[in-house]
Scaffold this motif. Structure first.
Motif, PDB file in Angstrom:
ATOM      1  N   ALA A 132      33.057  51.107  45.297  1.00 23.82           N
ATOM      2  CA  ALA A 132      32.099  50.319  44.511  1.00 23.82           C
ATOM      3  C   ALA A 132      32.749  49.038  44.006  1.00 23.82           C
ATOM      4  O   ALA A 132      32.126  47.967  44.002  1.00 23.82           O
ATOM      5  N   TYR A 133      34.018  49.126  43.586  1.00 27.89           N
ATOM      6  CA  TYR A 133      34.718  47.922  43.124  1.00 27.89           C
ATOM      7  C   TYR A 133      34.876  46.918  44.268  1.00 27.89           C
ATOM      8  O   TYR A 133      34.621  45.721  44.094  1.00 27.89           O
ATOM      9  N   ASN A 135      33.104  46.599  46.984  1.00 28.36           N
ATOM     10  CA  ASN A 135      31.795  46.013  47.304  1.00 28.36           C
ATOM     11  C   ASN A 135      31.400  44.943  46.287  1.00 28.36           C
ATOM     12  O   ASN A 135      30.890  43.881  46.648  1.00 28.36           O
ATOM     13  N   SER A 136      31.651  45.221  45.004  1.00 23.21           N
ATOM     14  CA  SER A 136      31.334  44.236  43.960  1.00 23.21           C
ATOM     15  C   SER A 136      32.185  42.983  44.123  1.00 23.21           C
ATOM     16  O   SER A 136      31.702  41.861  43.939  1.00 23.21           O
ATOM     17  N   TYR A 137      33.437  43.177  44.476  1.00 29.00           N
ATOM     18  CA  TYR A 137      34.334  42.037  44.680  1.00 29.00           C
ATOM     19  C   TYR A 137      33.837  41.176  45.850  1.00 29.00           C
ATOM     20  O   TYR A 137      33.814  39.943  45.754  1.00 29.00           O
ATOM     21  N   ASP A 139      30.743  40.974  46.962  1.00 29.90           N
ATOM     22  CA  ASP A 139      29.509  40.318  46.529  1.00 29.90           C
ATOM     23  C   ASP A 139      29.812  39.082  45.696  1.00 29.90           C
ATOM     24  O   ASP A 139      29.192  38.023  45.879  1.00 29.90           O
ATOM     25  N   MET A 140      30.759  39.218  44.767  1.00 27.97           N
ATOM     26  CA  MET A 140      31.134  38.094  43.914  1.00 27.97           C
ATOM     27  C   MET A 140      31.686  36.945  44.738  1.00 27.97           C
ATOM     28  O   MET A 140      31.342  35.778  44.530  1.00 27.97           O
ATOM     29  N   ARG A 159      33.565  42.498  54.525  1.00 28.93           N
ATOM     30  CA  ARG A 159      33.303  43.700  53.741  1.00 28.93           C
ATOM     31  C   ARG A 159      33.824  44.943  54.465  1.00 28.93           C
ATOM     32  O   ARG A 159      34.462  45.817  53.847  1.00 28.93           O
ATOM     33  N   ARG A 511      28.790  43.704  35.200  1.00 31.82           N
ATOM     34  CA  ARG A 511      29.518  42.785  36.075  1.00 31.82           C
ATOM     35  C   ARG A 511      31.011  42.909  35.792  1.00 31.82           C
ATOM     36  O   ARG A 511      31.535  42.364  34.846  1.00 31.82           O
ATOM     37  N   PHE A 512      31.724  43.671  36.643  1.00 33.79           N
ATOM     38  CA  PHE A 512      33.152  43.884  36.506  1.00 33.79           C
ATOM     39  C   PHE A 512      33.517  44.424  35.126  1.00 33.79           C
ATOM     40  O   PHE A 512      34.528  44.070  34.555  1.00 33.79           O
TER      41      PHE A 512
END
Length: 550
Positions: A132-133, A135-137, A139-140, A159, A511-512
């Motif tokens: 999840a981290y 993927n969020s990174y 996306d950012m 990704r 958000r993070f």
């Protein structure tokens, strides 16, 4: 004759005891040095195997860990490592009481962070957290580069490559015990040993003189540091997570601004050499997001609003009355120095209060008595290092100079233009300036150039069209919320509405793991401020006349 022999025997005893104490002191100091460094087999993140699971390892990381979630053991951190063949996402499971050591480590600036722990195999929960981290990174990264020249350089399989680079192992960190108390005990024991040896050699008169000189030296040191001691004594807790400090020592702002510091380590070095007698304050380094705006109040005053978005932290309001300078309020983040309820030091401890002495140099926003306001906001652009032949100055360090020495925007711009500006942590920053005339300016830098634009609001994107790093397609929900709120009210707000507008622009805590830690509304004419913590806009804490309003 018998008395002489008796006297010699009496002198031999303290000599022997003194020598034994010196030996014991040396042992304690050596133990403090070696026991404080993690020991164990050195870990190679790229050569892990099943056979190593359950073994204890030690080593260092050269990266900033990022919080990815929580487990039964503690806090789960994603750690990025790389070598000549590629990169890898590993994870640390960190006990809660060690969280601050890893959550703010700016190792990307050149620090090596030591660790000691047991290698474990990731279970499904931990694997999902680090996925999840990642993927969020991703996306950012995609969002921040959208519409820029760099967007085309992102690999189409970025990704998939990142997810495939997640290690199936993690490190369950073990405490690295502080051994400073052994060093202090060793120094004290050494002092007593020397005193006993002097007594054995010279009798009582020399030790008495020695103690007298020591007492005079202690009194002199206390007098030299009276301002710092009064500053520490002024610290008080206003509410849970909110502290106040009145700075009563000479910040030597002119020297600080002209110290030619172009990076965070040289700035900390100046503070160390000029204010802490060679003792290095551990100012942590990390990135943050924010929002700011200006409006007229319903009483005709000029208001300045600011959100500070970051990981969970304790907040410090600082009041300064510098000699030959302007009175000011500033707000800053205590986690920068490892102080807070979830950090290594309590704000109520002696160590915590001593560390707070460095915080006027790390202000995030503030106003002065002349009605000038300033705040720093992070950008998603490359690190800045100008080279125009002027003295170097960090953008973050400029805030103290602006508050202490500048009466309006023009004077602030003159200070900034007299220096080569620099940033750190791989990011750039811009400043939001506003004064009681109603003028507000965003100052940005790229390469050796400075760019200005007048605007009533700002967040974390370049907004000067002349700036090469400006993205015409940029969009920010928080900026839009500020501008819409101002437009709806014709740029006129009462104090309650001013705080509510900051609530509309508050950051998303998902958000993070960052959220809005404080929201400030400054009155540039009345020279006071209201502050709310953690988007709790029902509880407002006011400061006026240089102190909290009871």
């Amino acid at each position: 004759m018998g008395n002489e022999k008796h006297t010699k025997k009496l002198r031999i005893i303290p000599l022997i005891l003194g020598i034994l104490m010196l030996i014991a002191a040396a042992g304690l100091i050596l133990y403090s040095h070696f026991a404080g460094n993690p020991s164990g087999e050195q870990l190679d993140f790229f050569a892990l195997s099943e056979s190593q699971v359950g073994k204890e390892f030690a080593g260092t990381i050269h990266a900033a860990p990022a919080e990815a979630g929580s487990t039964d053991y503690g806090i789960f951190f994603a750690v990025y490592t790389e070598n000549e063949d590629g990169y890898l996402f590993t994870a640390f499971d960190v006990p809660e009481d060690m969280k601050s050591r890893y959550s703010l480590s700016g190792s990307g600036d050149g620090e090596d962070l030591p660790f000691r722990g047991i290698l474990r195999k990731c279970d499904q929960k931990r694997t999902e957290m680090i996925e999840a981290y990642v993927n969020s990174y991703c996306d950012m990264l995609i969002d921040s580069l959208k519409g820029t020249e760099l967007e085309s350089q992102l690999p189409p399989d970025m990704r998939e490559t990142a997810l495939a680079s997640i290690s199936p192992y993690y490190l369950e960190l073990l405490p690295i015990e502080s051994t400073v108390h052994f060093a202090i005990a060793g120094i004290c024991l050494a002092f007593l040993g020397v005193l006993l040896i002097l007594t054995g050699i010279f009798g009582k008169i020399i030790p008495l003189i020695f103690c007298g000189l020591l007492l005079i030296a202690v009194i002199a040191v206390l007098l030299m540091n009276l301002g710092k001691l009064r500053t520490m004594a002024s610290i008080e807790q206003v509410s849970d997570g909110l502290y106040y400090m009145q700075c009563r020592y000479d910040l030597r702002t002119d020297e600080f601004i002209e110290s030619d510091c172009g990076d965070i380590d040289s700035m900390i070095g100046w503070i160390e050499d000029n204010q802490f007698y060679g003792i290095r304050p551990d100012i942590q380094k990390s990135n943050f997001g924010c929002a700011a705006y200006t409006a007229e109040s319903d009483t005709g005053h000029r208001l300045f609003g600011r959100n500070y978005d970051y990981s969970e932290t304790d907040t410090l309001v600082i009041y300064c009355e510098p000699k030959g300078g302007y009175k000011s309020y500033a707000v800053t983040d205590l986690r920068f120095i490892g102080v807070g309820k979830d950090c290594a030091y309590s704000p109520d401890s002696l160590t915590g209060k001593a560390l707070m002495l460095a915080m006027p140099y790390a202000s995030m926003d503030g106003i002065n008595e002349k009605g000038l306001g300033v705040s720093i906001l992070e950008l998603t652009t490359t690190e800045l290092h100008q080279d125009n032949g002027r003295n170097d100055l960090l953008i973050s360090a400029a805030i103290r100079g602006i508050l202490d020495t500048c009466a309006d925007i023009d004077e602030a711009l003159a200070l900034l233009n007299a220096h080569d500006m620099h940033s750190h942590l791989g990011s750039n920053y811009h400043l939001f300036l506003t004064d009681r005339s109603g003028r507000s300016v965003v100052v940005e830098w790229s390469g050796n150039e400075t760019y200005l634009i007048e605007d009533t609001a700002v967040t974390n994107d370049p907004i000067c069209p002349e700036n090469p790093e400006y993205n015409p397609a940029w969009h920010c929900r928080r900026y839009d919320a500020l501008k819409a709120g101002l437009q709806e009210n014709n740029n006129v707000l009462d104090r309650t509405a001013a705080m509510q507008l900051l609530g509309a622009a508050a950051d998303d805590p998902a958000r993070f793991n960052k959220g809005t830690q404080w929201s400030c509304v400054y009155d540039l004419d009345a020279f006071d401020l209201d502050i709310c913590l953690d988007t709790d806009y029902e509880h407002v804490f006011a400061f006026a006349d240089g102190k909290p309003v009871k």
